[in-house]
Design an enzyme around this catalytic site. Structure first.
Site, PDB file in Angstrom:
ATOM      1  N   GLU A 156       0.845  -1.254   0.118  1.00 39.53           N
ATOM      2  CA  GLU A 156       0.013  -0.042  -0.120  1.00 39.53           C
ATOM      3  C   GLU A 156       0.929   1.270   0.097  1.00 39.53           C
ATOM      4  OE1 GLU A 156      -3.050   0.228   3.172  1.00 39.53           O
ATOM      5  OE2 GLU A 156      -2.659   2.298   3.427  1.00 39.53           O
ATOM      6  N   GLU A 161      -2.303  11.193   3.295  1.00 38.36           N
ATOM      7  CA  GLU A 161      -3.203  11.080   4.463  1.00 38.36           C
ATOM      8  C   GLU A 161      -3.186  12.438   5.039  1.00 38.36           C
ATOM      9  OE1 GLU A 161      -3.969   6.751   5.664  1.00 38.36           O
ATOM     10  OE2 GLU A 161      -1.932   7.029   5.706  1.00 38.36           O
TER      11      GLU A 161
END
Lengths: 277, 618
Positions: A156, A161
């Site tokens: 990932e 974020e």
């Protein structure tokens, strides 16, 4: 806490670096001096369309519902494909809206899985983030082999974020076998006297067989090299792209009564490049 | 160190400017700039900055504020300490005051007032703010309910639009009282103005963000209230500020219908027509608006003409009003009705909006309406009705704990105009007493009355129905020898007779004089007994004689009672037209034992006058 320390360690050099740039602006430090690249666009969505339209179905599919255990993170939201949660805005943006419906939250998560994936290159999006405690927007990627090699084995890459209670800090992270969940390889970038929800910023990675470089507004703030990961380097296969706004969960904590809703993430575009031969 | 550095630097800045001035070419007039005020951002760092003063609010403890050298933020030189008094402190009830400068400061380069604070205990500071200059406080900003803990924390008071703050004197103010009766201390340090990029998403709000629509009339005034601003703090949390009208630029879309001044006062100037009142803060949009739908010149309710001596008024500019507890009780949880009362040309009008039901209370003291015959009210439904509306009026007697209701129909043709109602009190079904009326309640039975105006709410006596007899009852002519009397001035009564035995009744019994004649008054009758001094043998008598008078009773009967009890009612015709005299054959009361009658009883409602109650032979 580890993450915070990491951020602080990083933050001070960055401030120094700014000073350096200001006072000796002609010389660039070696870290920022990148090899010249010849990027050629391979895929993009500019999100030009009429207000109220869903994103292009030939490019994006939906993740719907609450997943298993809140998408593995105790997230609170239920993802929908309702235009109230996700639609174009007629100003060239895709807007993902997290809505508080009393005791439940709705939002949206889209992905290019099965439609587009690429190994290596530059992955870039221009985004204005949402804000408020418990809001967790993300522009990220998963390994295309996730159906056969479950997470974290598939890998990932979190290009951006943000925790809504810290609207001035973004995080770039990779999760793989042996370094996932609460123990990934991660770096942060903080704005001084500004915040990411106040305007659009460009978030990007440049990824080749040796490393992944993380950028905010073309400023390289983190390089993760093959040798930096404590486990297997699983980034030699195509990855697909995801965009979502989560509410609550292990990473960000829960929204409070003071969290403003609705919250919107504006995505001006997503562009993917490959280095010309 | 940073502060020192800044101060050192600042010493040189003026010198540089001076140098520039002196070395510049000759000035000409176009170089002259308007007077500018100092832009010093510091209010209290380690002591009062230049020109800063403190004044305590009246009624507060004057010495609540002091400079503290022990408890400081980040071990700096000094902080501001505020000692909140205990409840009952003779020096003052609270701590509060203003920090202000003699000459204004130019704060246009900043967007927040920031400080660090802690307290000796977790507490909520009632208000802290900015822009209070002990005068007009034109640009006041207030945070209500600021939570402080025992750790130093940074606080931010955003400045809603600092471009207007070219000469501000109010630097900081606070006001707060004890927590659970107990005082405590809190500290403020590093109080200064900053330009923060970490506060975002300003919102400006009038009327609490609502788009209000109001029917109105020429001459009506209304203040735009609910003025707030919301900023998102660096923690992602919103902070709400109450801000002064001067931050807003109010606009009327149609000044020939309504104008709005700088303070947010709206005046309806014309009509019929519509004007939308909106606002801006700088270039920013403002949430909330007021749409005035002017009906033109206000149609005043008809001016009452009843003589003041015949009126008990609850709400009218034509009469003195009795004390009223409230005109809207906001009865939770089911009442939705709000009040937006207004005044036109000196005439006050009750204006109920979002109507479902609403109560007016006038219980201290309650109204004795026993001498009144009617309730008057002028009602105006401003919205056009599409179907008939049913409005129920409810009167409550707080002592008798009874209420009476009357429902009236208002047709579509009667909407948008005054409807004057004169409702006979006898039409209030169930209102068996009216000596202690305490509430009037309006109810939207048909659920189609969005709102209404009310004026001239009063009780009156219309004179056609005197509430008491004007003349005495006829004087009896039967020979005394043929009579056994219970109550009469003409005959001796049965000794020891109790005219008001306590049988738990609500009726109020008094003996009143009418033209010098003793008359028995039963007010607010539910039932009432008369206990004879001794058992009477009336078997030789033929009739029970009775004179009775009532204007408002709708039911009345008399009972003759022998032990058992054995009792039989006889219905009397009410209301009466003047005195009614009746001779009831005693045979009507069978099976009461006529050799052993002990009591009489009255049952019914209203106010009853009685005289010449006696048994007589044929």
């Amino acid at each position: 806490m580890n993450k915070m320390n990491k951020f602080k360690r990083f933050h001070i050099p960055s401030a120094l670096m700014l000073m350096v740039i200001i006072f000796w602006g002609c010389e660039r430090d070696n870290f920022q001096k990148l090899d010249e690249r010849n990027w050629q666009i391979t895929w993009s969505d500019e999100f030009n369309g009429q207000a109220g339209q869903l994103p292009d179905a030939s490019k994006w599919t939906f993740d719907l519902g609450t997943g298993q255990d809140g998408w593995g993170n105790s997230e609170l939201q239920s993802y929908t494909n309702s235009t109230a949660n996700i639609s174009l805005d007629d100003e060239g943006n895709l807007v993902i809206t997290a809505i508080n419906q009393g005791n439940r939250f709705t939002s949206a998560r889209i992905k290019t899985q099965g439609l587009f994936a690429q190994k290596y290159g530059r992955f870039e999006a221009r985004i204005k983030t949402p804000y408020g405690p418990g809001l967790w927007p993300a522009f990220w990627m998963l390994g295309e082999n996730i159906e056969t090699v479950p997470w974290p084995g598939c890998g990932e890459i979190d290009i951006m974020e943000l925790r809504g209670q810290e609207p001035h800090i973004i995080h770039g992270t990779i999760h793989g076998p042996g370094y996932s969940g609460g123990n990934p390889i991660t770096g942060s970038y903080a704005l001084v006297n500004d915040r990411f929800d106040a305007d659009f910023h460009i978030y990007a990675i440049e990824w080749d067989k040796d490393k992944i470089d993380f950028f905010v507004d073309d400023y390289l703030y983190q390089r993760i090299e093959r040798g930096d990961v404590p486990g297997e380097w699983v980034y030699d296969q195509p990855f697909f792209i995801l965009l979502n706004v989560a509410v609550g969960g292990n990473y960000v904590g829960f929204p409070t009564a003071q969290t403003p809703f609705p919250q919107k993430m504006y995505i001006d575009y997503v562009r993917v490049f490959r280095e010309a031969e | 160190m940073k502060t020192n550095m800044l101060i050192r630097l600042k010493k040189y800045i003026p010198i540089v400017f001076l140098a520039a001035l002196f070395m510049g070419c000759e000035r000409d007039l176009t170089d002259l700039q308007p007077v500018t005020f100092p832009d010093n951002p510091e209010v209290f760092i380690d002591g009062f900055t230049a020109g800063l003063n403190y004044a305590a609010f009246g009624g507060s403890v004057p010495t609540a504020f002091d400079v503290d050298k022990k408890e400081t933020y980040n071990n700096s030189e000094a902080s501001m300490r505020f000692d909140v008094p205990n409840a009952g402190d003779p020096r003052g009830a609270y701590a509060g005051g203003v920090f202000f400068t003699g000459t204004g400061r130019n704060l246009t380069g900043y967007n927040a007032l920031t400080f660090w604070a802690k307290a000796s205990q977790s507490a909520v500071i009632d208000v802290v703010g900015f822009g209070n200059d002990l005068g007009a406080s034109e640009y006041q900003v207030t945070i209500s309910g600021m939570q402080v803990s025992t750790n130093w924390q940074k606080y931010i008071i955003p400045l809603p639009n600092s471009s207007v703050l070219t000469a501000e004197r109010g630097m900081f103010y606070y006001s707060t009282g004890p927590v659970d009766g107990k005082g405590y201390s809190f500290w403020v340090d590093e109080l200064k103005f900053e330009n923060l990029g970490t506060i975002a998403h300003p919102q400006f709000i009038i009327l609490n963000g609502q788009d209000q629509v109001e029917t109105s009339f020429v001459g009506v005034e209304k203040m735009i209230t609910g003025l707030t601003s919301v900023f998102n703090l660096p923690t992602g949390v919103n902070q709400t500020l109450n801000i002064a009208p001067a931050y807003f630029e109010f606009t009327s879309s149609n000044p020939s219908i309504a104008t709005v001044d700088a303070a947010g006062k709206v005046l309806v100037t014309g009509g019929p027509g519509q004007s939308v009142i909106t606002a801006k803060v700088g270039d920013a949009e403002v949430n909330g608006s007021l749409t005035i739908q002017s009906q033109g010149v206000f149609q005043l309710a008809p001016v009452p003409t009843r003589p003041v001596e015949n009126v008990i008024s609850v709400f009218s500019n034509a009469y003195p009003n009795v004390p009223v507890n409230y005109y809207n009780g906001y009865w939770e949880p089911y009442q939705t009705t709000l009040s937006a009362d207004f005044e036109v040309d000196g005439d006050q009008v009750l204006n109920y909006t979002n109507f479902n039901f609403v109560g007016i209370e006038f219980s201290s003291p309650a109204i004795d309406a026993s001498a009144m015959t009617h309730l008057h009210a002028d009602i105006f439904i401003p919205a056009a009705l599409t179907g008939n509306a049913q409005m129920r009026f409810e009167l409550v007697d707080l002592v008798a704990t009874v209420s009476g209701t009357f429902t009236t129909t208002i047709t579509p043709g009667q909407s948008q105009q005054w409807v004057s109602l004169d409702i006979p009190l006898s039409n209030f079904a169930g209102l068996s007493a009216k000596n202690n009326l305490g509430q009037l309640i309006f109810v939207d039975v048909s659920e189609n009355i969005a709102g209404f105006y009310a004026d001239n709410i009063y009780f009156f006596n219309d004179g056609t129905q005197p509430s008491s007899p004007a003349t005495a009852a006829p004087v009896p002519t039967h020979p005394a020898a043929n009579v056994t009397s219970v109550f009469s001035d003409t005959y001796p009564s049965v000794p020891g007779t109790d005219l008001n035995p306590d049988w738990g009744q609500a009726t109020v019994v008094t003996t009143v004089q009418i033209q010098g004649n003793n008359t028995l008054k039963l007010a607010g009758l539910n039932y009432q007994g008369i206990q004879f001094g001794a058992s009477q043998d009336v078997s030789s008598m033929g009739f029970l004689h009775l004179d009775f008078w009532t204007a408002n009773s709708t039911a009345l009967s008399i009972f003759l009672i022998s032990p058992g009890p054995v009792e039989t009612p006889y219905t009397l015709t009410v209301p009466t037209s003047g005195w009614s005299s009746i001779d009831i054959p005693l045979s009507s009361f069978a099976p009461v034992s006529l050799t052993d009658v002990i009591q009489l009883k009255f049952d019914g409602n209203g106010d009853i006058y009685l005289d010449n109650v006696y048994f007589r032979k044929n």
